[in-house]
Design a protein around this motif. Structure first.
Motif, mmCIF file in Angstrom:
data_model
loop_
_atom_site.group_PDB
_atom_site.id
_atom_site.type_symbol
_atom_site.label_atom_id
_atom_site.label_comp_id
_atom_site.label_asym_id
_atom_site.label_seq_id
_atom_site.Cartn_x
_atom_site.Cartn_y
_atom_site.Cartn_z
ATOM 1 N N ALA A 1 0.838 -1.204 0.000
ATOM 2 C CA ALA A 1 0.000 0.000 0.000
ATOM 3 C C ALA A 1 0.868 1.247 0.000
ATOM 4 O O ALA A 1 0.556 2.237 -0.652
ATOM 5 N N GLY A 2 1.960 1.191 0.715
ATOM 6 C CA GLY A 2 2.856 2.338 0.785
ATOM 7 C C GLY A 2 3.474 2.661 -0.548
ATOM 8 O O GLY A 2 3.494 3.823 -0.971
ATOM 9 N N VAL A 3 3.953 1.642 -1.251
ATOM 10 C CA VAL A 3 4.570 1.851 -2.566
ATOM 11 C C VAL A 3 3.522 2.360 -3.552
ATOM 12 O O VAL A 3 3.756 3.310 -4.302
ATOM 13 N N ALA A 4 2.331 1.763 -3.510
ATOM 14 C CA ALA A 4 1.278 2.167 -4.440
ATOM 15 C C ALA A 4 0.838 3.604 -4.181
ATOM 16 O O ALA A 4 0.549 4.345 -5.110
ATOM 17 N N SER A 5 0.813 3.987 -2.914
ATOM 18 C CA SER A 5 0.284 5.308 -2.623
ATOM 19 C C SER A 5 1.333 6.400 -2.787
ATOM 20 O O SER A 5 0.995 7.570 -2.834
ATOM 21 N N ALA A 6 2.608 6.045 -2.876
ATOM 22 C CA ALA A 6 3.639 7.061 -3.044
ATOM 23 C C ALA A 6 3.397 7.854 -4.325
ATOM 24 O O ALA A 6 3.409 9.078 -4.316
ATOM 25 N N ALA A 7 3.126 7.153 -5.415
ATOM 26 C CA ALA A 7 2.850 7.819 -6.687
ATOM 27 C C ALA A 7 1.534 8.592 -6.589
ATOM 28 O O ALA A 7 1.427 9.727 -7.040
ATOM 29 N N TRP A 8 0.556 7.972 -5.987
ATOM 30 C CA TRP A 8 -0.767 8.566 -5.779
ATOM 31 C C TRP A 8 -0.654 9.887 -5.021
ATOM 32 O O TRP A 8 -1.294 10.882 -5.338
ATOM 33 N N MET A 9 0.213 9.929 -4.024
ATOM 34 C CA MET A 9 0.329 11.097 -3.171
ATOM 35 C C MET A 9 1.075 12.241 -3.847
ATOM 36 O O MET A 9 1.033 13.360 -3.384
ATOM 37 N N MET A 10 1.775 11.955 -4.939
ATOM 38 C CA MET A 10 2.545 12.981 -5.628
ATOM 39 C C MET A 10 1.686 13.751 -6.633
ATOM 40 O O MET A 10 2.165 14.680 -7.255
ATOM 41 N N ARG A 11 0.429 13.341 -6.813
ATOM 42 C CA ARG A 11 -0.404 14.019 -7.805
ATOM 43 C C ARG A 11 -0.516 15.506 -7.486
ATOM 44 O O ARG A 11 -0.656 15.884 -6.334
ATOM 45 N N PRO A 12 -0.479 16.334 -8.512
ATOM 46 C CA PRO A 12 -0.681 17.761 -8.251
ATOM 47 C C PRO A 12 -2.134 18.011 -7.864
ATOM 48 O O PRO A 12 -3.018 17.248 -8.246
ATOM 49 N N ILE B 1 -7.314 30.303 16.553
ATOM 50 C CA ILE B 1 -7.314 28.852 16.337
ATOM 51 C C ILE B 1 -5.922 28.332 16.678
ATOM 52 O O ILE B 1 -4.938 28.723 16.051
ATOM 53 N N GLU B 2 -5.850 27.473 17.673
ATOM 54 C CA GLU B 2 -4.554 26.910 18.059
ATOM 55 C C GLU B 2 -4.493 25.417 17.726
ATOM 56 O O GLU B 2 -5.512 24.756 17.631
ATOM 57 N N GLY B 3 -3.271 24.930 17.570
ATOM 58 C CA GLY B 3 -3.068 23.496 17.378
ATOM 59 C C GLY B 3 -3.117 23.043 15.936
ATOM 60 O O GLY B 3 -3.323 21.866 15.656
ATOM 61 N N MET B 4 -2.914 23.976 15.004
ATOM 62 C CA MET B 4 -2.929 23.597 13.588
ATOM 63 C C MET B 4 -1.554 23.049 13.193
ATOM 64 O O MET B 4 -0.527 23.586 13.600
ATOM 65 N N LYS B 5 -1.578 21.987 12.415
ATOM 66 C CA LYS B 5 -0.311 21.398 11.969
ATOM 67 C C LYS B 5 -0.542 20.675 10.647
ATOM 68 O O LYS B 5 -1.565 20.011 10.474
ATOM 69 N N PHE B 6 0.392 20.849 9.725
ATOM 70 C CA PHE B 6 0.349 20.133 8.448
ATOM 71 C C PHE B 6 1.607 19.279 8.371
ATOM 72 O O PHE B 6 2.712 19.805 8.426
ATOM 73 N N ASN B 7 1.417 17.987 8.272
ATOM 74 C CA ASN B 7 2.580 17.109 8.389
ATOM 75 C C ASN B 7 3.109 16.600 7.058
ATOM 76 O O ASN B 7 3.981 15.744 7.033
ATOM 77 N N MET B 8 2.582 17.107 5.947
ATOM 78 C CA MET B 8 3.173 16.754 4.646
ATOM 79 C C MET B 8 2.775 17.786 3.603
ATOM 80 O O MET B 8 1.772 18.485 3.769
ATOM 81 N N PRO B 9 3.602 17.912 2.554
ATOM 82 C CA PRO B 9 3.257 18.862 1.501
ATOM 83 C C PRO B 9 2.098 18.346 0.655
ATOM 84 O O PRO B 9 1.860 17.142 0.586
ATOM 85 N N GLY B 10 1.395 19.270 0.009
ATOM 86 C CA GLY B 10 0.287 18.882 -0.860
ATOM 87 C C GLY B 10 -0.925 19.755 -0.598
ATOM 88 O O GLY B 10 -0.831 20.832 -0.002
ATOM 89 N N TRP B 11 -2.067 19.252 -1.074
ATOM 90 C CA TRP B 11 -3.326 19.983 -0.975
ATOM 91 C C TRP B 11 -4.035 19.645 0.334
ATOM 92 O O TRP B 11 -4.371 18.492 0.579
ATOM 93 N N TRP B 12 -4.246 20.675 1.142
ATOM 94 C CA TRP B 12 -4.976 20.528 2.409
ATOM 95 C C TRP B 12 -6.293 21.292 2.333
ATOM 96 O O TRP B 12 -6.355 22.374 1.758
ATOM 97 N N GLU B 13 -7.309 20.712 2.929
ATOM 98 C CA GLU B 13 -8.576 21.420 3.123
ATOM 99 C C GLU B 13 -8.712 21.759 4.603
ATOM 100 O O GLU B 13 -8.371 20.945 5.462
ATOM 101 N N ILE B 14 -9.205 22.962 4.875
ATOM 102 C CA ILE B 14 -9.540 23.361 6.243
ATOM 103 C C ILE B 14 -11.043 23.597 6.273
ATOM 104 O O ILE B 14 -11.549 24.501 5.603
ATOM 105 N N ASP B 15 -11.743 22.747 6.990
ATOM 106 C CA ASP B 15 -13.206 22.824 7.071
ATOM 107 C C ASP B 15 -13.607 23.541 8.349
ATOM 108 O O ASP B 15 -13.183 23.160 9.440
ATOM 109 N N LEU B 16 -14.435 24.554 8.189
ATOM 110 C CA LEU B 16 -14.929 25.263 9.365
ATOM 111 C C LEU B 16 -16.431 25.140 9.427
ATOM 112 O O LEU B 16 -17.110 25.222 8.394
ATOM 113 N N SER B 17 -16.955 24.925 10.610
ATOM 114 C CA SER B 17 -18.387 25.091 10.795
ATOM 115 C C SER B 17 -18.574 26.211 11.806
ATOM 116 O O SER B 17 -17.912 26.254 12.842
ATOM 117 N N ILE B 18 -19.408 27.141 11.429
ATOM 118 C CA ILE B 18 -19.599 28.367 12.206
ATOM 119 C C ILE B 18 -21.061 28.446 12.606
ATOM 120 O O ILE B 18 -21.939 28.559 11.743
#
Ligand SMILES: [Cu+2]
Length: 148
Positions: free
Chosen positions: A21-32, A116-133
């Motif tokens: 799974a790790g090898v297969a997802s390495a390429a998957w995770m590099m997608r722009p 907002i405290e405690g935010m952390k991004f542990n890898m490069p790529g596309w992140w979504e931040i979802d807020l409910s207000i």
């Protein structure tokens, strides 16, 4: 012994699966990320009840360190929202995982601003931040995009 055999199969099979799974997802995770992503950090919420603006405490946002953001919430007429219940979620849509931490609003700073405290991004790529207000005129949601 059946118990021994199945346990052994598990012990050998699980690491093998993880490696495959790790090898297969390495390429998957590099997608722009999608080229039409809206990277604006200030937008109306999904139902138009509020305007939300996200600002990191330091720019540029980097992968690794825990850090804070300020969220500013206004109503549709531009009046600051002083009291709202705000929940934060998110993750990486292309990787199928959530945030590595559980960020939360820890303080209302006034003028519609929330810490907002405690935010952390542990890898490069596309992140979504979802807020409910959930504020005085009702509950609404918004998703911000961030590419690191
Ligand atoms: Cu990821």
């Amino acid at each position: 012994m059946p118990t021994f055999t199945s346990r052994r199969a598990l012990l050998l099979g699980v690491p093998a699966l993880v490696i495959v799974a790790g090898v297969a997802s390495a390429a998957w995770m590099m997608r722009p990320p999608p080229s039409d992503l809206d990277l604006s950090l200030q937008r109306a919420t999904d139902s138009g009840l509020y305007v939300a603006r996200l600002a990191p405490e330091t720019e540029p946002v980097s992968v690794g360190p825990m850090h804070s953001w300020t969220l500013t919430v206004e109503d549709r007429d531009g009046a600051p929202i002083e009291d709202a219940r705000i929940m934060i979620g998110g993750g990486m849509p292309q990787h199928g995982h959530g945030l590595p931490t559980a960020p939360a609003v820890t303080e209302a700073l006034g003028d519609g601003r929330f810490l907002i405290e405690g935010m952390k991004f542990n890898m490069p790529g596309w992140w979504e931040i979802d807020l409910s207000i959930d504020g005085p005129t009702g509950a609404d949601t918004i998703t911000f995009n961030l590419v690191l």
